[in-house]
Write a protein that holds these residues in place. Structure first.
Motif, short mmCIF file in Angstrom:
data_model
loop_
_atom_site.label_atom_id
_atom_site.label_comp_id
_atom_site.label_asym_id
_atom_site.label_seq_id
_atom_site.Cartn_x
_atom_site.Cartn_y
_atom_site.Cartn_z
N VAL A 585 0.84 -1.20 0.00
CA VAL A 585 0.00 0.00 0.00
C VAL A 585 0.87 1.25 0.00
N THR A 589 0.25 4.12 -2.73
CA THR A 589 -0.30 5.40 -2.27
C THR A 589 0.75 6.39 -1.78
N ILE A 661 -4.28 7.08 1.81
CA ILE A 661 -4.89 5.77 1.56
C ILE A 661 -6.37 5.94 1.22
N ILE A 662 -7.06 6.80 1.97
CA ILE A 662 -8.49 7.02 1.73
C ILE A 662 -8.72 7.59 0.33
N SER A 664 -6.85 7.29 -2.35
CA SER A 664 -6.64 6.23 -3.35
C SER A 664 -7.79 5.23 -3.31
N TYR A 665 -8.29 4.96 -2.13
CA TYR A 665 -9.42 4.04 -1.97
C TYR A 665 -10.66 4.61 -2.67
N LEU A 668 -11.07 3.63 -6.30
CA LEU A 668 -11.40 2.26 -6.67
C LEU A 668 -12.89 2.14 -6.99
N PRO A 671 -15.60 -0.31 -4.02
CA PRO A 671 -16.33 0.29 -2.88
C PRO A 671 -17.58 1.08 -3.29
N VAL A 718 -14.34 2.36 4.78
CA VAL A 718 -13.04 2.87 5.19
C VAL A 718 -13.21 3.84 6.35
N ASN A 921 -6.81 0.61 7.72
CA ASN A 921 -7.16 1.14 6.40
C ASN A 921 -6.27 0.57 5.30
N PHE A 925 -7.71 -1.39 2.10
CA PHE A 925 -7.33 -1.04 0.73
C PHE A 925 -6.78 -2.26 0.00
N VAL A 928 -9.46 -4.79 -0.92
CA VAL A 928 -10.28 -4.38 -2.06
C VAL A 928 -9.52 -4.60 -3.37
#
Length: 986
Positions: A585, A589, A661-662, A664-665, A668, A671, A718, A921, A925, A928
């Motif tokens: 990760v 990220t 991280i959030i 980049s999440y 996706l 989610p 998240v 988190n 990530f 997912v």
């Protein structure tokens, strides 16, 4: 030098995906025409197109060799050139002409024109309240982009930021040095001097942390504030230094020991020490007020326990008195002649101990028959009396309202400290007390004169002081948490120009009359519609007792296809260790870029990325540096882990790493099948603590000492933000803070919670902030519904409504309400700071009452929607289930140290929770990404996977994660690029 990764300075992505190439590097027809006009040969046209698109993306011209090959290939394909065409190298004079033409085409000025002045001015203004060079660089970049000026090389911005930061801070240091006398400077230097090698320096005493609430620790805390007040430094020494600068300097000083201080120049050393002393005084005043409130609460608890003990003690006497009364009634029924009855009753009373003994028993029973424990408090208060009187002498208390009766009562107690009589000789204004206390204090003599019991009056005054400190009716000068919140509000003159635009953004009327009319009309409409739809609703039934009952909905089960998909994914997940996940990760990220020295410079340690990953694993999984180092096979020592945590990581850096991280999440696709990111749920879970700190409290429901990690979790699963709060605090105080402090790309406007996540003031404040508060309230039917009008009556729902909203109070204080909201939005005051005051009843604070009335209207609106909308109830239940599942998921990775946070420092406790969120988190990530890979593989194999099948999946999967064993790290192992798009069957 500042790390470029920690700034907003634009850079090429190493492995851009197709979607990013199309969005950022596809030339338009106008741009293709521009290229064709100014270049003839295909190679030169490709060069010019690459420079144009690179400049649009970055804001500056990169060397052609630094442009990633995928970018060049994409632009070449869009220009319809063959693969053999390569960007042509250009001579300096021609490159200069290309640069000029691109700037003219994009209407951008060169940095050499006036960019330096613009950047320097922006940095200079920001340096007054910021200290990190990366932040200053970001401010300059933002201003240059806004003014359409080309960005210079990063090194130029870095040099400029360091120079301006040095100049601004140097001025502060020099100003402080001028205000210090030679003797004061020597006293500051003496704080770093160690006379005995076995002893700690006096500097460590300044950093002393409060221990658990006890009388002995209460006395030690007063000694500590006395010692701090005797040290060098006052508000005059730090005048003109912004509070945010003082906090940063103090944080930097707290992270260092005496030996490290000696490496600084005297001016900087003295300034940092003064800021450390200043913040220690502020924090200690807060701690002192907090411990005083807890001690008064303990005194009252002991009084209640004593009342229960006395009730049990007199229970036998009560039964004897009842038996005697029963015999008296029997005698009266048996003897019709009064004389005979009297003789029999007298004989009966004589046999039971006599009238005087029975009367004494009756008096004792009557004294303890009610719930009034107040007369029993003096013996428990007496042991604290000298300490509390000493405390109020050292704290500068002020009333935040016009009512000064409590402050005057405190002055009276201090004047009569050595009095010995049972009654006060002076008349006293008791308006600060409540009815139970007045009933306890005031005694009427046979002549009708009222007297006030002196000892109980003293207990009353300090009991009310504790209450008014919590409600904000009394403030402590020089503190932070218990300061006068009015001084932190934006002045109305500054608020007034903002009201119109703010209300327009939220769709609220911008004047008090229209605001009240709109809300009253809306409440009337919703109440009428809910009443009319009562019979068709079928979900809510109001019984003969007037209490509503909601029918339970049936839970939706998983389809066979969804269950098969879940099983297939679990079977195909690759086994990973937590460290491997953090490394992967990190590559995707770049979350480790935010860690580094508190000064903002580049890390000077070897292999910083590896150390940051291992430190995050160590503290996020609660292993502790000593235990973790034993498993790292010499890769890092316990001291190195502790050093990185202390000197390179703080709560803000952890929040920024989580944000990466959030963000980049959020890009996706998987989610998005679980939620749209527009709602979040908040809930707390207990973490065990040692009890030698002021935050730890005994939790009645969970048992044991600890604190509450209060998480805000998106409907996409998240975690967005977390606080670490005491057990006894009403969690709703922090529910708005979590949304306002969340700076990620996922920005919910609806928040769900449980009963602890709501109150009338919170409903009112969230409405004004444009936040939809929709909690799952336990025993909701016991809450009051408020009528929109006193004359409003309803055919079916009328038993629910008990009171009417005071619209006049809301209209009168509309300006005050807007002043509070705009102060929160502009960052002048935290929502939690205000809600801590508004969360406690105050008879004096009209603002509290106005927020309660506004909250009453908003909560009634919500409850009406709640009982009439089954889909809303299902949504609330699903969201709150997600945050409860996250609590269990995050604790799965908190496996070290038997789940106990071993540090008594509240700063480190907060960091521990944020470390744990970062680990959780990262795993979410990674899960997912793996689930997306597996689903795409299954689709290629012929599986028919629908949106409904995917919607029931969850990223809270732990079966494939290894937590234990020998921990190895390879930060150079580059994972495959992750996939975003996911095409599913309709």
């Amino acid at each position: 030098m500042a790390s470029i990764e920690r700034t907003a300075y634009p850079q090429f992505k190493r492995n851009p995906v197709v979607r990013e190439l199309v969005a950022a590097y596809t030339p338009t027809e106008v741009e293709i025409a521009f290229v064709a006009e100014h270049a003839r040969q295909p190679a030169h046209r490709l060069t010019l197109a690459v420079l144009l698109k690179a400049f649009q993306r970055l804001g500056y011209f990169p060397p052609l060799e630094d442009v990633p090959a995928p970018v060049v290939r994409h632009i070449r394909n869009e220009l319809r050139y063959r693969a053999q065409v390569k960007p042509a190298p250009v001579a300096p004079n021609k490159r200069y002409r290309y640069y000029q033409r691109v700037r003219a085409f994009l209407q951008v000025r060169a940095f050499a024109d006036d960019g330096l002045d613009v950047a320097a001015r922006a940095m200079r203004d920001a340096a007054a309240v910021m200290d990190n060079p990366a932040d200053l660089i970001n401010v300059a970049i933002e201003q240059l982009v806004r003014d359409r000026i080309e960005l210079p090389a990063f090194s130029a911005l870095d040099r400029l930021a360091r120079r301006i930061r040095t100049l601004v801070n140097g001025r502060y240091f020099a100003t402080i040095a001028e205000r210090l006398t030679v003797d004061e400077k020597q006293r500051l230097d003496d704080l770093l001097h160690v006379t005995d090698p076995r002893q700690k320096s006096p500097l460590q005493a300044i950093k002393r942390l409060p221990k658990r609430s006890s009388l002995m620790h209460f006395q030690e805390l007063i000694d500590h504030i006395v010692g701090l007040d005797d040290l060098v430094g006052s508000e005059a020494h730090l005048a003109d230094v912004p509070e945010i600068k003082r906090k940063h300097f103090a944080a930097e000083a707290r992270a260092m020991d005496a030996a490290e201080f000696k490496d600084f120049r005297p001016a900087k050393r003295h300034a940092l020490l003064l800021c450390l002393i200043h913040r220690a005084r502020v924090q200690t005043r807060d701690d002192l007020a907090e411990m005083f409130i807890k001690r008064m609460g303990t005194i009252h608890n002991r009084g209640k326990e004593e009342l229960e003990r006395l009730r049990a003690q007199y229970r036998e006497k009560t039964e004897a008195i009842v038996a005697t009364m029963s015999d008296v009634i029997r005698v009266l029924n048996h003897h019709t002649v009064d004389a005979e009855a009297g003789r029999e009753i007298r004989h009966l009373v004589s046999n039971r101990g006599g009238a005087r003994a029975l009367q004494a028993d009756c008096d004792a029973i009557a004294a303890h028959a009610g719930d009034n424990h107040l007369p029993l408090l003096w013996p428990f208060y007496k042991t604290h009396r000298a300490t509390i009187l000493r405390m109020v002498r050292h704290l500068d208390l002020e009333s935040t309202t016009e009512d000064r009766s409590l402050i005057e009562a405190i002055k009276l107690i201090l004047c009569q400290e050595r009095a010995r009589g049972d009654w006060l000789d002076e008349s006293v204004d008791l308006s600060f007390t409540n009815h139970p206390w007045r009933k306890t204090l005031v005694h009427r003599t046979e002549s009708g004169e009222e007297r006030i019991h002196r000892r109980l009056f003293e207990v009353c005054v300090f009991s009310m002081l504790a209450n008014e400190l919590k409600s904000g009716d009394v403030a402590v000068r020089g503190s932070e948490t218990y300061a006068d919140y009015r001084h932190q509000l934006l002045p109305w003159d500054a608020c007034e120009p903002l009201v119109q635009d703010y209300c327009q953004q939220l769709g609220l009327p911008a004047n008090p009359i229209a605001f009240v009319n709109e809300l009253q009309s809306r409440l009337t409409q919703v109440a009428d519609l809910t009443d009319q739809g009562y019979l068709e609703n079928g979900q809510v039934i109001i019984g003969d007792d007037g209490l509503p009952v909601l029918k339970r909905g049936k839970a939706k089960g998983m389809t066979s296809g969804a269950r098969a998909l879940e099983t297939a994914i679990l079977d195909r997940l690759h086994e990973r260790s937590v460290i491997e996940i953090l490394c992967d990760v990190g590559h995707w990220t770049g979350w480790t870029r935010h860690f580094g020295p508190l000064s903002g410079s580049d890390a000077k340690i070897d292999q910083p990325t590896q150390r940051y990953v291992l430190t995050t694993f160590t503290y996020g999984c609660n292993l502790g540096p000593a235990q973790a180092a034993r498993h790292f096979r010499g890769a890092i020592s316990a001291h190195q882990l502790s050093f990185v945590n202390r000197r390179h990581v703080d709560a803000g850096k952890l929040a920024a790493a989580c944000r990466d991280i959030i963000n980049s999440y959020a890009g996706l696709q998987l989610p998005r099948f679980w939620g749209d990111g527009k709602s979040a749920a908040a809930d707390g879970t207990k973490y065990d603590l040692y009890d030698q700190n002021l935050l730890a409290a005994y939790h009645i429901r969970y048992g044991g000492y600890g604190g509450i990690a209060y998480h805000h979790v998106s409907d996409t699963y998240v975690a967005l933000f977390s606080h670490f709060i005491p057990c006894g605090v009403w969690e709703a105080v922090y529910i708005i803070d979590g949304l306002l402090k969340n700076t990620s790309d996922i920005q919910p406007d609806t928040v769900h919670a449980d009963t602890q996540g709501q109150s009338l003031p919170v409903f009112g404040l969230s409405h004004l902030l444009g936040i939809k508060l929709m909690p799952r309230i336990r025993n909701w039917r016991d809450y009051r519904f408020y009528r929109p009008d006193a004359d409003a009556r309803y055919e079916h729902l009328d038993p629910l409504f008990r009171e009417t909203v005071d619209w006049d109070l809301i209209e009168t204080h509309w300006k005050d309400l807007m002043q509070v909201v705009l102060s929160i939005k502009t960052g002048k005051i935290a929502a939690s700071t205000l809600l801590r005051k508004l969360g406690n009843y105050s008879r004096k604070n009209r603002l509290y009452q106005a927020f309660c009335e506004l909250g009453a209207a908003v909560r009634t609106l919500f409850l009406l929607q709640y009982i009439s909308n089954q889909e809303l109830r299902e949504q609330i239940t699903a969201s709150t289930n997600k945050v409860e599942s996250y609590n269990k998921f995050s604790k799965y990775f908190f496996f070290g140290g038997e789940g106990v946070i071993a540090d008594n420092d509240p700063v480190e406790q907060e960091k521990t929770i944020k470390y744990n969120d970062l680990v959780a988190n990262a795993v979410i990530f990674h899960n997912v990404v793996e689930q997306t890979r597996i689903i795409k593989s299954l689709i290629r194999q012929g599986w028919k996977i629908t949106r409904e099948d995917v919607a029931v999946l969850s990223p809270y999967v732990t079966s494939h994660v290894k937590r234990f064993g020998d921990y190895l790290i390879d930060v150079d192992a580059i994972p495959e690029p992750y996939e975003i798009e996911l095409a599913l069957a309709a």
